[in-house]
Design an enzyme around this catalytic site. Structure first.
Site, mmCIF file in Angstrom:
data_model
loop_
_atom_site.group_PDB
_atom_site.id
_atom_site.type_symbol
_atom_site.label_atom_id
_atom_site.label_comp_id
_atom_site.label_asym_id
_atom_site.label_seq_id
_atom_site.Cartn_x
_atom_site.Cartn_y
_atom_site.Cartn_z
ATOM 1 N N GLY A 45 0.832 -1.189 0.000
ATOM 2 C CA GLY A 45 0.000 0.000 0.000
ATOM 3 C C GLY A 45 0.868 1.240 0.000
ATOM 4 O O GLY A 45 2.015 1.220 0.444
ATOM 5 N N GLN A 50 2.777 10.133 1.149
ATOM 6 C CA GLN A 50 4.079 9.474 1.254
ATOM 7 C C GLN A 50 4.989 9.831 0.083
ATOM 8 O O GLN A 50 6.196 9.632 0.163
ATOM 9 C CB GLN A 50 3.916 7.952 1.337
ATOM 10 C CG GLN A 50 3.275 7.486 2.628
ATOM 11 C CD GLN A 50 3.160 5.986 2.655
ATOM 12 O OE1 GLN A 50 2.171 5.426 2.181
ATOM 13 N NE2 GLN A 50 4.172 5.326 3.197
ATOM 14 N N CYS A 94 5.763 0.151 7.243
ATOM 15 C CA CYS A 94 5.393 1.311 6.430
ATOM 16 C C CYS A 94 6.589 1.704 5.576
ATOM 17 O O CYS A 94 7.716 1.735 6.061
ATOM 18 C CB CYS A 94 4.987 2.460 7.352
ATOM 19 S SG CYS A 94 4.498 3.952 6.499
ATOM 20 N N LEU A 95 6.311 2.009 4.311
ATOM 21 C CA LEU A 95 7.401 2.397 3.414
ATOM 22 C C LEU A 95 8.049 3.712 3.854
ATOM 23 O O LEU A 95 9.195 3.977 3.509
ATOM 24 C CB LEU A 95 6.896 2.497 1.970
ATOM 25 C CG LEU A 95 6.399 1.179 1.372
ATOM 26 C CD1 LEU A 95 5.843 1.397 -0.028
ATOM 27 C CD2 LEU A 95 7.493 0.126 1.352
ATOM 28 N N HIS A 136 -4.732 1.355 7.233
ATOM 29 C CA HIS A 136 -3.389 1.938 7.380
ATOM 30 C C HIS A 136 -3.211 3.088 6.376
ATOM 31 O O HIS A 136 -2.732 4.162 6.730
ATOM 32 C CB HIS A 136 -2.354 0.824 7.152
ATOM 33 C CG HIS A 136 -0.932 1.271 7.159
ATOM 34 N ND1 HIS A 136 -0.045 0.877 8.132
ATOM 35 C CD2 HIS A 136 -0.216 2.053 6.302
ATOM 36 C CE1 HIS A 136 1.153 1.403 7.867
ATOM 37 N NE2 HIS A 136 1.062 2.119 6.760
ATOM 38 N N GLU A 137 -3.615 2.852 5.118
ATOM 39 C CA GLU A 137 -3.435 3.874 4.081
ATOM 40 C C GLU A 137 -4.372 5.064 4.286
ATOM 41 O O GLU A 137 -3.971 6.218 4.096
ATOM 42 C CB GLU A 137 -3.615 3.271 2.688
ATOM 43 C CG GLU A 137 -2.609 2.177 2.335
ATOM 44 C CD GLU A 137 -1.148 2.540 2.593
ATOM 45 O OE1 GLU A 137 -0.766 3.717 2.450
ATOM 46 O OE2 GLU A 137 -0.368 1.638 2.953
ATOM 47 N N HIS A 140 -2.982 7.436 6.718
ATOM 48 C CA HIS A 140 -1.990 8.365 6.135
ATOM 49 C C HIS A 140 -2.668 9.644 5.651
ATOM 50 O O HIS A 140 -2.123 10.738 5.780
ATOM 51 C CB HIS A 140 -1.256 7.725 4.957
ATOM 52 C CG HIS A 140 -0.067 6.915 5.336
ATOM 53 N ND1 HIS A 140 1.061 7.449 5.929
ATOM 54 C CD2 HIS A 140 0.193 5.595 5.195
ATOM 55 C CE1 HIS A 140 1.950 6.503 6.135
ATOM 56 N NE2 HIS A 140 1.444 5.349 5.701
#
Length: 174
Positions: A45, A50, A94-95, A136-137, A140
């Site tokens: 994701g 991000q 997380c990226l 989660h996304e 963000h």
């Protein structure tokens, strides 16, 4: 085109994103870039903030098996309509917080509404990993990171590691 992923702590990762008012070719291209960036990372994701874009756009694909066809989803203005009382705990990463993982408990099943890349309103019920990923996304887009669910000491420890990582990466660029 692959995009650079912001690393925590970056103030943009803590900001509320603006709704997408009108789908443009530019936003569809951004969604394609985000999918390419997510797959390359590799991740399941990615949210627009991000990559430094403060719009309500997420991409995800939780298909893990080599034998399964990928299922890339592009969601403009996603929102949770409902969530189950039953919860799941997954080890999240997380990226924007590379190589750091922690268990987070979230609703096991969620109903989500979004606008797809063709401008159509979609709704779907997600379960398990897909439910965790979409939550989660969406977090963000609201300026919330998975580490915000952790106890302060653990969150501070991860943040310190990210500050150190950012300094190391900045030195490598010089």
């Amino acid at each position: 085109m692959k995009r650079n992923i912001l690393i925590h702590p970056d103030p943009r990762l803590k900001k509320l994103c603006e709704p997408v008012a009108d789908l443009s070719d530019e936003l569809r291209a951004l969604a394609d870039d985000m999918l390419e960036t997510m797959y390359d990372a590799p991740g399941i994701g990615l949210a627009a903030p991000q990559v430094g874009v403060m719009q309500r756009l997420i991409v995800l694909d939780c298909v893990k098996g080599e034998s399964e066809a990928p299922r890339p989803l592009v969601m403009f203005n996603p929102r949770l309509l409902a969530s189950s009382d039953e919860t799941n705990t997954y080890e999240e990463g997380c990226l924007s917080i590379p190589d750091q993982y922690a268990e987070v408990t979230r609703p096991k099943v969620v109903d989500v509404e979004w606008i797809d890349r063709d401008g159509k309103v979609k709704t779907e019920t997600f379960d398990g990993l897909w439910a965790t990923c979409v939550q989660h996304e969406i977090d963000h887009l609201d300026g919330k990171l998975f580490i915000d669910y952790l106890k302060p000491l653990k969150r501070q420890m991860i943040t310190r590691k990210m500050v150190k990582l950012k300094k190391e990466l900045a030195r490598e660029k010089v």
